[in-house]
Design an enzyme around this catalytic site. Structure first.
Site, PDB file in Angstrom:
ATOM      1  N   ASN A 106       0.779  -1.225   0.000  1.00 41.83           N
ATOM      2  CA  ASN A 106       0.000   0.000   0.000  1.00 41.83           C
ATOM      3  C   ASN A 106       0.825   1.298   0.000  1.00 41.83           C
ATOM      4  OD1 ASN A 106      -2.449   1.596   0.763  1.00 41.83           O
ATOM      5  ND2 ASN A 106      -3.186  -0.536   0.825  1.00 41.83           N
ATOM      6  N   ASP A 132       0.558  -9.323   3.727  1.00 45.62           N
ATOM      7  CA  ASP A 132      -0.807  -9.065   4.205  1.00 45.62           C
ATOM      8  C   ASP A 132      -1.918  -9.494   3.242  1.00 45.62           C
ATOM      9  OD1 ASP A 132       0.456  -7.921   6.370  1.00 45.62           O
ATOM     10  OD2 ASP A 132       0.223  -5.862   5.650  1.00 45.62           O
ATOM     11  N   MET A 174       0.145 -11.407  12.040  1.00 43.90           N
ATOM     12  CA  MET A 174       0.198 -10.076  11.407  1.00 43.90           C
ATOM     13  C   MET A 174      -0.930  -9.904  10.388  1.00 43.90           C
ATOM     14  SD  MET A 174       4.151  -9.163  10.698  1.00 43.90           S
ATOM     15  CE  MET A 174       5.170  -8.416  11.957  1.00 43.90           C
ATOM     16  N   LYS A 218     -13.368 -30.708  24.809  1.00 48.50           N
ATOM     17  CA  LYS A 218     -12.233 -30.045  24.149  1.00 48.50           C
ATOM     18  C   LYS A 218     -11.389 -29.455  25.274  1.00 48.50           C
ATOM     19  CE  LYS A 218     -12.324 -27.858  19.643  1.00 48.50           C
ATOM     20  NZ  LYS A 218     -12.645 -26.642  18.948  1.00 48.50           N
TER      21      LYS A 218
HETATM   22  O1  F6P Z   1       2.752  -4.986   5.952  1.00 51.04           O
HETATM   23  C1  F6P Z   1       3.474  -6.063   6.429  1.00 51.04           C
HETATM   24  C2  F6P Z   1       3.536  -6.056   7.925  1.00 51.04           C
HETATM   25  O2  F6P Z   1       4.298  -7.166   8.353  1.00 51.04           O
HETATM   26  C3  F6P Z   1       2.204  -6.005   8.646  1.00 51.04           C
HETATM   27  O3  F6P Z   1       1.558  -7.248   8.716  1.00 51.04           O
HETATM   28  C4  F6P Z   1       2.608  -5.451   9.985  1.00 51.04           C
HETATM   29  O4  F6P Z   1       1.524  -4.806  10.600  1.00 51.04           O
HETATM   30  C5  F6P Z   1       3.691  -4.489   9.622  1.00 51.04           C
HETATM   31  O5  F6P Z   1       4.198  -4.882   8.363  1.00 51.04           O
HETATM   32  C6  F6P Z   1       4.833  -4.422  10.596  1.00 51.04           C
HETATM   33  O6  F6P Z   1       5.729  -3.455  10.137  1.00 51.04           O
HETATM   34  P1  F6P Z   1       7.183  -3.242  10.723  1.00 51.04           P
HETATM   35  O7  F6P Z   1       8.029  -4.417  10.332  1.00 51.04           O
HETATM   36  O8  F6P Z   1       7.652  -1.985  10.086  1.00 51.04           O
HETATM   37  O9  F6P Z   1       7.038  -3.168  12.201  1.00 51.04           O
END
Ligand code: F6P
Length: 328
Positions: A106, A132, A174, A218
């Site tokens: 993005n 992502d 993430m 469970k």
């Molecule tokens: O956009 C990829 C990502 O790994 C996201 O999933 C996460 O929120 C972000 O980057 C973490 O960014 P940084 O490595 O800059 O902390």
């Protein structure tokens, strides 16, 4: 149509496994068409600082299996300024660069849109590289499959110890504001619940679900929590559940974190990156500009940057339903 002879490629934003495979495909397809490729180090930062490096076909030997990005990456604040972009443009002109391939997510494409508006004489084509999987216009982004596989391997390991101790685990993955990684990890990891930004859930519903499972003997469970979920941090969620639930021997939290960003890319990501890298060079030769090269239903698909970054990419509703039914 502008003749393209020298293309600069860079990786920007968070690294993603498979970025190297994309660079390799760009260099090899350029070589096939007598074009010259220059690598820009550290994304837009290197463009501003003038860090360009000619890439020969042998420079990309033995990198298809490597995680991270050999070109390095950065989240550039300077490129968000008019002066930063002007400096970058001047360096591109100085190096006789005719076109750019931007590999990232993005933020990378947001920068590309601004740059293209100011300097339309240097066409930019993008490749979706982010774990992502949150870009509209492509079924998959490079790195997503590897990240999910890494998360699932972690969940498999947690499952062993959760089972042994009759514990409930909250595992944070993430994905920024997207639940793709969480949803796929939950299904593949056999999770007992999943919390994603795309759905409104509350603690009481979650507790009910876990109690229902416990009634059916469970004795342990794993809940996958997307970092962008609306219920708070994974620690807050675990604490709130602990106050209302006493069916497990203990409750633990695991944050997988940046482990998900590293490692050798999966075969899927290598193939995807190769197709998109190849496609980016073809696109520039055909005179395309301001578009992201993605994949839809196994075919190359072009989406204007503006759409790729502004339109939301909905999660598959059937998969969401599946995850909930299988979690019971
Ligand atoms: O956009 C990829 C990502 O790994 C996201 O999933 C996460 O929120 C972000 O980057 C973490 O960014 P940084 O490595 O800059 O902390």
């Amino acid at each position: 149509m502008k003749e393209i002879k020298r293309i600069a490629v860079f990786t920007s934003g968070g690294d993603a496994p498979g970025m190297n495979a994309a660079v390799r495909a760009i260099v090899r397809n350029a070589f096939n068409n007598d074009l010259h490729i220059y690598g820009v180090l550290r994304g837009y930062e290197g463009m501003i600082d003038g860090h360009f490096k000619r890439l020969e076909t042998t420079d990309v030997s033995n990198i298809i299996h490597r995680g991270g990005t050999l070109l390095k990456t950065a989240r550039s604040q300077r490129f968000m300024t008019v002066d930063g972009r002007k400096q970058a443009y001047e360096n591109l002109v100085f190096n006789d660069i005719d076109a750019l391939v931007a590999i990232g997510g993005n933020g990378t494409f947001t920068g590309a849109v601004k740059f293209s508006e100011e300097y339309p004489d240097i066409p930019v084509v993008g490749i979706p590289g982010t774990i992502d999987n949150d870009l509209f216009g492509t079924d998959f982004t490079i790195g997503f499959d590897t990240a999910v596989n890494t998360a699932v391997q972690a969940v498999d390991k947690i499952r062993d110890t959760a089972d042994s101790h009759n514990r409930l685990f909250f595992v944070e993955v993430m994905g920024r504001n997207s639940g793709y990684i969480a949803l796929h990890t939950a299904i593949a990891g056999g999770a007992g619940g999943v919390l994603i930004p795309e759905e409104d859930t509350n603690i009481d519903d979650l507790v009910k679900l876990l109690k229902r499972g416990a009634k059916r003997a469970k004795l342990f469970s794993i809940v996958i929590v997307a970092e962008g979920n609306h219920m708070g941090t994974v620690y807050d969620i675990a604490r709130q559940v602990e106050e209302k639930l006493d069916v497990f021997d203990d409750i633990k939290v695991t944050v997988i974190g940046h482990l998900q960003r590293g490692g050798s890319p999966s075969a899927f990501d290598r193939v995807l990156a190769s197709i998109l890298g190849f496609g980016a060079v073809e696109a520039l030769m055909e005179g395309k500009a301001g578009v992201m090269v993605g994949i839809k239903n196994n075919s190359i698909h072009f989406t204007p940057f503006k759409e790729a970054i502004s339109k939301s990419k909905p999660l598959n509703k059937d998969l969401m339903r599946l995850a909930h039914i299988l979690a019971q």
